[in-house]
Write an enzyme that holds these catalytic residues in place. Structure first.
Site, PDB file in Angstrom:
ATOM      1  N   ASP A  33     -23.013  38.007  44.479  1.00 22.85           N
ATOM      2  CA  ASP A  33     -23.112  39.138  45.389  1.00 22.85           C
ATOM      3  C   ASP A  33     -23.659  38.714  46.752  1.00 22.85           C
ATOM      4  O   ASP A  33     -24.452  37.775  46.845  1.00 22.85           O
ATOM      5  CB  ASP A  33     -24.040  40.193  44.770  1.00 22.85           C
ATOM      6  CG  ASP A  33     -23.907  41.542  45.448  1.00 22.85           C
ATOM      7  OD1 ASP A  33     -22.861  41.795  46.066  1.00 22.85           O
ATOM      8  OD2 ASP A  33     -24.854  42.343  45.338  1.00 22.85           O
ATOM      9  N   GLY A  36     -20.352  39.581  51.915  1.00 24.52           N
ATOM     10  CA  GLY A  36     -20.112  40.385  53.099  1.00 24.52           C
ATOM     11  C   GLY A  36     -21.357  40.551  53.958  1.00 24.52           C
ATOM     12  O   GLY A  36     -21.300  40.432  55.189  1.00 24.52           O
ATOM     13  N   HIS A  50     -16.734  35.454  52.129  1.00 21.91           N
ATOM     14  CA  HIS A  50     -15.959  35.119  50.926  1.00 21.91           C
ATOM     15  C   HIS A  50     -15.464  33.670  50.986  1.00 21.91           C
ATOM     16  O   HIS A  50     -15.436  32.963  49.974  1.00 21.91           O
ATOM     17  CB  HIS A  50     -14.777  36.071  50.775  1.00 21.91           C
ATOM     18  CG  HIS A  50     -15.179  37.498  50.557  1.00 21.91           C
ATOM     19  ND1 HIS A  50     -16.042  37.881  49.560  1.00 21.91           N
ATOM     20  CD2 HIS A  50     -14.830  38.631  51.228  1.00 21.91           C
ATOM     21  CE1 HIS A  50     -16.207  39.198  49.610  1.00 21.91           C
ATOM     22  NE2 HIS A  50     -15.491  39.664  50.602  1.00 21.91           N
ATOM     23  N   ASN A  81     -13.344  46.784  42.824  1.00 24.95           N
ATOM     24  CA  ASN A  81     -13.213  46.142  44.139  1.00 24.95           C
ATOM     25  C   ASN A  81     -11.914  46.512  44.869  1.00 24.95           C
ATOM     26  O   ASN A  81     -11.785  46.259  46.076  1.00 24.95           O
ATOM     27  CB  ASN A  81     -13.292  44.621  44.016  1.00 24.95           C
ATOM     28  CG  ASN A  81     -14.696  44.118  43.769  1.00 24.95           C
ATOM     29  OD1 ASN A  81     -14.903  43.021  43.243  1.00 24.95           O
ATOM     30  ND2 ASN A  81     -15.709  44.908  44.137  1.00 24.95           N
TER      31      ASN A  81
END
Length: 260
Positions: A33, A36, A50, A81
């Site tokens: 996690d 972003g 990513h 997602n």
């Protein structure tokens, strides 16, 4: 091999950590996690996080393999997602193509086998091809299993398993009284990494402390470690620190140890 790898990655830790090879978790699962948010903090597009996260996967995979871990499960893309912006989803669907194109030779060199669990039939054809090619190219490897949860959601997995069991009962292949934990476990997607179906250790990066619909059945007795590091900045030394935390946990599985 263990000592060489430990020495290589322990230099940037605050203090020396000595891991116990006899207490090494056989199956580690990671919720990767923070890609972003890592990018946004640097005024970069989310996809840059990513892209960097893909390189971290390579480092952590080789580290876990060198430490003797049997299965490394990475939550790569959830069934939820798809709600993200189309541009980001398209980039994520391209990542396996780029990832395996560059990493499969190293996986073969390190005797690592690729496995994928999830509803992969709903992925774009190019993504499915990249995944299937990587599985085929590494199928003879006998070392650690690099297990990607791709288009995976635990509630959907459990529903699929319940339907399968119900159909077996309906077709008289299974009696209701025969349904037990073993039957359910074997009906879940982690049966593909048996006998290491259940992770001993779950790590989630980015400081969030949620399970996020990941391995709900399998995590029943897993040790949970939440790292404040965003995934793109997670290092092999962080993995070593988190395994060290696991090794110092008192795992009782609902029981009581003598004298405690």
């Amino acid at each position: 091999m263990f000592d060489k790898l430990f020495n290589k990655f322990s230099n940037d830790t605050k203090e020396e950590i000595k891991l116990d090879e006899n207490k090494m978790p056989q199956h580690i699962a990671i919720i990767m996690d923070g890609n972003g948010r890592w990018a946004q903090k640097r005024d970069l597009p989310r996809v840059a996080g990513h892209k960097r996260g893909m390189e971290v996967v390579k480092d952590i995979t080789k580290t876990a393999s060198g430490l003797g871990v049997k299965v490394l499960t990475l939550y790569a893309f959830s069934t939820e997602n798809w709600k993200r912006p189309k541009k980001e989803v398209n980039f994520l669907m391209d990542l396996p193509v780029k990832f395996f194109d560059t990493f499969v030779p190293e996986l073969i060199e390190n005797n690592i086998k690729v496995n994928v669990m999830g509803y992969t039939e709903y992925l774009p054809e190019k993504t499915q091809k990249a995944v299937n090619d990587a599985i085929e190219q590494t199928k003879n490897n006998t070392g650690m299993i690099l297990n990607f949860a791709l288009n995976y959601g635990s509630r959907a997995e459990i529903i699929t398993a319940v339907k399968k069991i119900a159909l077996d009962v309906k077709n008289q292949k299974l009696a209701v009284d025969e349904i037990d934990e073993d039957v359910i476990s074997k009906s879940l997607m982690t049966q593909s990494v048996a006998p290491y179906n259940d992770p001993e250790l779950l790590i989630r990066t980015s400081g969030e402390e949620r399970i996020s619909n990941f391995l709900l059945w399998q995590l029943a007795y897993s040790e949970l470690v939440f790292s404040d590091k965003f995934w793109p900045e997670y290092k092999p030394s962080d993995l070593i620190e988190d395994i060290n935390k696991y090794q110092h946990r008192d795992r009782r599985f609902g029981g009581v140890k003598e004298g405690k």
